[in-house]
Write an enzyme that holds these catalytic residues in place. Structure first.
Site, PDB file in Angstrom:
ATOM      1  N   GLU A  31       0.854  -1.188   0.000  1.00 17.87           N
ATOM      2  CA  GLU A  31       0.000   0.000   0.000  1.00 17.87           C
ATOM      3  C   GLU A  31       0.889   1.237   0.000  1.00 17.87           C
ATOM      4  O   GLU A  31       2.015   1.209   0.505  1.00 17.87           O
ATOM      5  CB  GLU A  31      -0.887   0.001   1.253  1.00 17.87           C
ATOM      6  N   ASN A 176     -12.228  -1.182  -0.512  1.00 25.18           N
ATOM      7  CA  ASN A 176     -11.510  -1.651   0.671  1.00 25.18           C
ATOM      8  C   ASN A 176     -12.232  -1.233   1.945  1.00 25.18           C
ATOM      9  O   ASN A 176     -12.525  -0.058   2.128  1.00 25.18           O
ATOM     10  CB  ASN A 176     -10.098  -1.054   0.686  1.00 25.18           C
ATOM     11  N   GLU A 177     -12.546  -2.205   2.795  1.00 31.53           N
ATOM     12  CA  GLU A 177     -13.080  -1.954   4.145  1.00 31.53           C
ATOM     13  C   GLU A 177     -14.153  -0.863   4.156  1.00 31.53           C
ATOM     14  O   GLU A 177     -14.116   0.070   4.964  1.00 31.53           O
ATOM     15  CB  GLU A 177     -11.938  -1.602   5.101  1.00 31.53           C
ATOM     16  N   TYR A 248      -6.305  -8.878  12.108  1.00 28.33           N
ATOM     17  CA  TYR A 248      -4.990  -8.725  12.737  1.00 28.33           C
ATOM     18  C   TYR A 248      -5.105  -9.137  14.202  1.00 28.33           C
ATOM     19  O   TYR A 248      -6.155  -8.987  14.819  1.00 28.33           O
ATOM     20  CB  TYR A 248      -4.504  -7.277  12.660  1.00 28.33           C
ATOM     21  N   GLU A 296      -6.084  -9.355   3.863  1.00 29.79           N
ATOM     22  CA  GLU A 296      -5.272  -8.641   4.866  1.00 29.79           C
ATOM     23  C   GLU A 296      -5.214  -9.516   6.105  1.00 29.79           C
ATOM     24  O   GLU A 296      -6.254  -9.853   6.677  1.00 29.79           O
ATOM     25  CB  GLU A 296      -5.850  -7.274   5.238  1.00 29.79           C
TER      26      GLU A 296
END
Length: 506
Positions: A31, A176-177, A248, A296
């Site tokens: 990114e 994205n998200e 994460y 991710e």
């Protein structure tokens, strides 16, 4: 409990097939964030830079990981990105305020440069389109620019920029998200579903051969999960090929036993998304199966407090530079094992990210590059985890942690590569104090012998690698032995193990 008493058994057979492992589960992510691009893969003033400004030392480390696909250019960055800023003569490109990470984006690297770099390191590109501040028009124009051979405005513009041949980018992320309040252009599930559907429809008219990833929840902890998946897929199920997952993990409370069990949460996340996809499939009476792109994933928590102190509007400040320790590598190994056990539905995954930003590879500006602890389980699975994922029958002692019960001390996956007649057992011993005796029945693999037993171990769970010293690195001195169709191995306490077996050539 004595070390001799801690014992696990495993039965492995060719008939216990989960699915062929899609090589793209070993993907990664770059990114425009921190020093991932500028000072990471790209640094024209570096002694090891090639003629285009990309660091050859970093390229060599990426090649060691054998990364098949790399998601680009974001991430949160993409939701405010005008792709046109990153093409054409570099000296004419605008510098923009980048709002996702509050930096200045110089646009020295863009679509063409990254596509060329990815090809050089042996990777495909997973391109993300901006569905935050933009939409259908920008997405279909970018696709035309990248993939159409010529004879149209955007494809001829690419050719005028010096790229006669199309990039032929196959895989595209629809935003994205978009559920996240931090996202520029956040959408409700209905808003996103409609926009993603219309964008997908237009993009497939430009290039019917592309694959599309519908945007899933930003994590399993989002209050809208899994309703987000249910509502958005109601729109995108028949036009998308995958739905994304992001997750994460961290160990802020320094509870290592609980931390090493967090892959069980990942497993539950995957199963819940699969169930939601299959619910939508049933609801629509569809014959299509939705696959998962876990694009991710990583450990991320070390750098959060440091990043809060960074002044805004710099160019490529050192953001999200987690320094990974040994226990982080163990969890990364378990997360990769989890993907292998779901090879029937998880077809892509991207470790976030590749260089400097929560990454296996670190660099100094103008200086050295090195491997973080998490580099090794990633490399081992990417190199040796190609083939068919098998379902081993495992019996392991278990423990209870703060957030999880019945956590197996043995976390394992097995891959059989029929082409080169190799069998690879990936195993983590989660026990922090005791070795684990492993007895594995491989009688279905007649004539197989031990090739090597790789081990990643360290007495200090908090040990890290630096540019000056590689404290955590694997060795090939594991004690596995194979005799009469059985593999026996002593897995060291808190260790990552790769046991490779093969059939000797006549």
């Amino acid at each position: 409990m004595s070390s001799a008493a801690l014992r696990a058994t495993m039965v492995v057979d060719k008939a216990f097939k989960i699915a062929e492992v899609d090589r793209r589960i070993y993907g990664s992510f770059i990114e425009h964030l921190g020093r991932a691009v500028y000072g990471g893969i790209y640094e024209p003033s570096h002694p090891a830079a090639d003629k285009l400004g990309f660091r050859n030392d970093v390229k060599e480390l990426v090649k060691q990981l054998n990364v098949p696909i790399i998601r680009y250019p974001g991430g949160n960055f993409v939701s405010g990105y005008n792709w046109e800023d990153g093409v054409g003569p570099v000296e004419a490109r605008p510098k923009r305020l980048e709002l996702a990470w509050r930096t200045v984006e110089p646009n020295e690297v863009g679509t063409n440069e990254f596509a060329g770099w990815a090809k050089e390191v042996g990777s495909e590109v997973m391109m993300a389109v901006n569905l935050g501040t933009r939409g259908v028009d920008a997405a279909r124009n970018l696709l035309e620019y990248c993939n159409h051979p010529g004879g149209s405005y955007w494809s001829d513009l690419r050719r005028s920029h010096g790229y006669d041949e199309p990039h032929k980018i196959k895989t595209w992320c629809l935003g994205n998200e978009m559920d996240g309040p931090w996202q520029i252009g956040q959408k409700t599930p209905q808003e996103y579903g409609r926009l993603a559907y219309e964008t997908a429809k237009a993009m497939r008219l430009v290039d019917p051969d592309i694959e599309l990833v519908s945007c899933g929840s930003s994590s399993s902890s989002m209050p809208s999960f899994p309703e987000w998946e249910s509502v958005t897929l109601d729109h995108t199920y028949e036009v998308a090929d995958y739905i994304s997952l992001h997750q994460y993990y961290g160990n802020r409370d320094n509870d290592s036993a609980n931390f090493l069990a967090r892959s069980m949460d990942m497993d539950h996340f995957i199963r819940t998304v699969i169930a939601t996809c299959d619910y939508v499939k049933a609801k629509k009476r569809s014959k299509k199966t939705m696959y998962l792109s876990f694009d991710e994933w990583n450990v991320w928590y070390h750098s959060n407090d440091v990043d809060a102190q960074i002044e805004p509007w710099g160019v490529a400040p050192p953001q999200l530079e987690d320094v990974y320790n040994f226990e982080d590598a163990l969890l990364v190994g378990s997360m990769l094992i989890t993907f292998l056990r779901h090879a029937d539905r998880v077809k892509m995954a991207c470790m976030a990210q590749l260089v400097n930003v929560i990454a296996p590879i670190m660099t100094e500006n103008g200086g050295r590059s090195w491997k973080q602890t998490i580099f090794y389980p990633y490399m081992h699975t990417s190199v040796f985890g190609r083939g068919v994922s098998l379902q081993p029958v495992v019996h392991s002692p278990v423990y209870d942690a703060k957030d999880y019960t019945d956590v197996p001390y043995l976390d394992s996956a097995v891959v059989y590569n029929e082409a080169d007649e190799t069998l690879t057992i990936f195993a983590v011993n989660r026990h922090l104090e005791e070795a684990l005796e492993l007895d594995c029945d491989i009688r279905g693999f007649e004539g197989y012998r031990l090739i090597e037993h790789l081990v990643l171990e360290h007495e200090d769970l908090k040990a890290v690698n630096t540019a000056d010293r590689e404290e955590v690195k694997p060795h090939s001195g594991g004690n596995a032995a194979c005799d009469g169709g059985y593999v026996k191995a002593r897995l060291a306490k808190a260790s990552w193990n790769v046991i490779r077996l093969g059939k000797p050539s006549n």
